[in-house]
Design a protein around this motif. Structure first.
Motif, PDB file in Angstrom:
ATOM      1  N   GLY A   3      20.929   7.075  -0.481  1.00 46.11           N
ATOM      2  CA  GLY A   3      20.751   6.421  -1.774  1.00 46.11           C
ATOM      3  C   GLY A   3      19.310   5.982  -1.944  1.00 46.11           C
ATOM      4  O   GLY A   3      18.424   6.376  -1.182  1.00 46.11           O
ATOM      5  N   GLU A   4      19.087   5.154  -2.944  1.00 46.46           N
ATOM      6  CA  GLU A   4      17.747   4.644  -3.202  1.00 46.46           C
ATOM      7  C   GLU A   4      17.746   3.127  -3.137  1.00 46.46           C
ATOM      8  O   GLU A   4      18.722   2.473  -3.515  1.00 46.46           O
ATOM      9  CB  GLU A   4      17.255   5.105  -4.572  1.00 46.46           C
ATOM     10  CG  GLU A   4      16.931   6.585  -4.640  1.00 46.46           C
ATOM     11  CD  GLU A   4      16.311   6.955  -5.967  1.00 46.46           C
ATOM     12  OE1 GLU A   4      15.100   7.210  -5.994  1.00 46.46           O
ATOM     13  OE2 GLU A   4      17.059   6.974  -6.966  1.00 46.46           O
ATOM     14  N   LEU A  11      14.657  -6.261   0.032  1.00 43.06           N
ATOM     15  CA  LEU A  11      15.172  -4.912  -0.176  1.00 43.06           C
ATOM     16  C   LEU A  11      16.476  -5.000  -0.966  1.00 43.06           C
ATOM     17  O   LEU A  11      17.335  -5.835  -0.652  1.00 43.06           O
ATOM     18  CB  LEU A  11      15.429  -4.247   1.176  1.00 43.06           C
ATOM     19  CG  LEU A  11      15.896  -2.798   1.166  1.00 43.06           C
ATOM     20  CD1 LEU A  11      14.763  -1.875   0.693  1.00 43.06           C
ATOM     21  CD2 LEU A  11      16.356  -2.382   2.557  1.00 43.06           C
ATOM     22  N   VAL A  12      16.603  -4.142  -1.997  1.00 45.88           N
ATOM     23  CA  VAL A  12      17.780  -4.159  -2.872  1.00 45.88           C
ATOM     24  C   VAL A  12      18.153  -2.713  -3.186  1.00 45.88           C
ATOM     25  O   VAL A  12      17.271  -1.869  -3.374  1.00 45.88           O
ATOM     26  CB  VAL A  12      17.462  -4.906  -4.194  1.00 45.88           C
ATOM     27  CG1 VAL A  12      18.649  -4.883  -5.147  1.00 45.88           C
ATOM     28  CG2 VAL A  12      17.017  -6.330  -3.933  1.00 45.88           C
ATOM     29  N   ASN A  15       9.257  -1.910  -8.161  1.00 45.29           N
ATOM     30  CA  ASN A  15       9.634  -0.508  -8.274  1.00 45.29           C
ATOM     31  C   ASN A  15       9.155   0.340  -7.085  1.00 45.29           C
ATOM     32  O   ASN A  15       9.157   1.557  -7.163  1.00 45.29           O
ATOM     33  CB  ASN A  15       9.114   0.076  -9.596  1.00 45.29           C
ATOM     34  CG  ASN A  15       7.604   0.044  -9.695  1.00 45.29           C
ATOM     35  OD1 ASN A  15       6.928  -0.576  -8.889  1.00 45.29           O
ATOM     36  ND2 ASN A  15       7.074   0.698 -10.714  1.00 45.29           N
ATOM     37  N   ASN A  16       8.773  -0.303  -5.990  1.00 42.60           N
ATOM     38  CA  ASN A  16       8.487   0.438  -4.765  1.00 42.60           C
ATOM     39  C   ASN A  16       9.815   0.959  -4.243  1.00 42.60           C
ATOM     40  O   ASN A  16      10.798   0.224  -4.232  1.00 42.60           O
ATOM     41  CB  ASN A  16       7.844  -0.484  -3.714  1.00 42.60           C
ATOM     42  CG  ASN A  16       6.576  -1.134  -4.223  1.00 42.60           C
ATOM     43  OD1 ASN A  16       5.620  -0.458  -4.567  1.00 42.60           O
ATOM     44  ND2 ASN A  16       6.581  -2.450  -4.283  1.00 42.60           N
ATOM     45  N   THR A  17       9.878   2.220  -3.806  1.00 39.95           N
ATOM     46  CA  THR A  17      11.188   2.789  -3.462  1.00 39.95           C
ATOM     47  C   THR A  17      11.248   3.385  -2.069  1.00 39.95           C
ATOM     48  O   THR A  17      10.264   3.900  -1.544  1.00 39.95           O
ATOM     49  CB  THR A  17      11.603   3.888  -4.469  1.00 39.95           C
ATOM     50  OG1 THR A  17      10.640   4.935  -4.422  1.00 39.95           O
ATOM     51  CG2 THR A  17      11.726   3.366  -5.863  1.00 39.95           C
ATOM     52  N   THR A  58       0.834  -1.206   0.000  1.00 38.89           N
ATOM     53  CA  THR A  58       0.000   0.000   0.000  1.00 38.89           C
ATOM     54  C   THR A  58       0.865   1.250   0.000  1.00 38.89           C
ATOM     55  O   THR A  58       0.426   2.283  -0.487  1.00 38.89           O
ATOM     56  CB  THR A  58      -0.968   0.020   1.198  1.00 38.89           C
ATOM     57  OG1 THR A  58      -0.232  -0.095   2.409  1.00 38.89           O
ATOM     58  CG2 THR A  58      -1.986  -1.116   1.100  1.00 38.89           C
ATOM     59  N   GLN A  59       2.089   1.178   0.511  1.00 43.51           N
ATOM     60  CA  GLN A  59       3.032   2.301   0.473  1.00 43.51           C
ATOM     61  C   GLN A  59       4.009   2.034  -0.673  1.00 43.51           C
ATOM     62  O   GLN A  59       4.717   1.051  -0.653  1.00 43.51           O
ATOM     63  CB  GLN A  59       3.812   2.430   1.785  1.00 43.51           C
ATOM     64  CG  GLN A  59       2.939   2.598   3.000  1.00 43.51           C
ATOM     65  CD  GLN A  59       2.553   1.268   3.641  1.00 43.51           C
ATOM     66  OE1 GLN A  59       2.545   0.227   3.007  1.00 43.51           O
ATOM     67  NE2 GLN A  59       2.216   1.315   4.910  1.00 43.51           N
ATOM     68  N   LYS A  60       4.053   2.947  -1.614  1.00 45.39           N
ATOM     69  CA  LYS A  60       4.879   2.729  -2.808  1.00 45.39           C
ATOM     70  C   LYS A  60       6.214   3.471  -2.764  1.00 45.39           C
ATOM     71  O   LYS A  60       7.183   3.022  -3.341  1.00 45.39           O
ATOM     72  CB  LYS A  60       4.122   3.182  -4.058  1.00 45.39           C
ATOM     73  CG  LYS A  60       2.714   2.611  -4.143  1.00 45.39           C
ATOM     74  CD  LYS A  60       2.644   1.460  -5.079  1.00 45.39           C
ATOM     75  CE  LYS A  60       1.233   1.007  -5.311  1.00 45.39           C
ATOM     76  NZ  LYS A  60       0.734   0.036  -4.397  1.00 45.39           N
ATOM     77  N   ASN A  61       6.245   4.636  -2.107  1.00 43.61           N
ATOM     78  CA  ASN A  61       7.450   5.456  -2.058  1.00 43.61           C
ATOM     79  C   ASN A  61       7.602   6.072  -0.672  1.00 43.61           C
ATOM     80  O   ASN A  61       6.650   6.661  -0.155  1.00 43.61           O
ATOM     81  CB  ASN A  61       7.381   6.581  -3.099  1.00 43.61           C
ATOM     82  CG  ASN A  61       7.233   6.049  -4.497  1.00 43.61           C
ATOM     83  OD1 ASN A  61       8.117   5.377  -5.001  1.00 43.61           O
ATOM     84  ND2 ASN A  61       6.103   6.325  -5.133  1.00 43.61           N
TER      85      ASN A  61
END
Length: 128
Positions: free
Chosen positions: A108-109, A69-70, A122-124, A41-44
């Motif tokens: 970083g991301e 996580l990557v 692509n969730n960040t 539900t949380q994308k970013n």
């Protein structure tokens, strides 16, 4: 006598490991993420650098879920790129919540996903 000394040394080591782990968990901030069928539900998210524990909730997905996580830009399909401390300590059953170990996030991301749900890759999380 030698076996007794070895046993005492082993117990002392294990107590030290448990103490360190508990101390790290208490110093960590929590990032709570919820999974529903096929998505988080949380994308970013944007957070400060630090030590975090990921708390993953399974909101009626219908089966167990997980968390990977990557660092952004790395191949998410390769387990050697996964940040292992961010894995939940056990699969998250339907309607339950589980936590990861303490994980250090540097500037970083990062991307996160669930290989069991499956969710988009692509969730960040942006760390600045």
């Amino acid at each position: 006598m030698k076996n007794l000394k070895n046993a005492i040394a082993l117990v002392a080591l294990l107590v030290g490991v448990v103490f360190t782990s508990n101390a790290q968990d208490k110093m960590s901030k929590v990032i709570s993420l919820e999974q529903t069928k096929g998505e988080f539900t949380q994308k970013n998210l944007t957070v400060a650098p630090g030590t975090y524990v990921f708390e993953i909730a399974n909101n009626n997905v219908g089966h167990d879920v997980g968390f990977v996580l990557v660092k952004k830009g790395q191949d998410v399909s390769k387990p050697e790129n996964h940040i292992k401390t961010a894995y939940v300590t056990k699969a998250v059953a339907n309607g339950k919540t589980e936590k990861s170990n303490a994980t250090v996030l540097e500037k970083g991301e990062y991307v996160y996903f669930c290989p069991l749900n499956p969710t988009a890759t692509n969730n960040t999380i942006t760390v600045k």
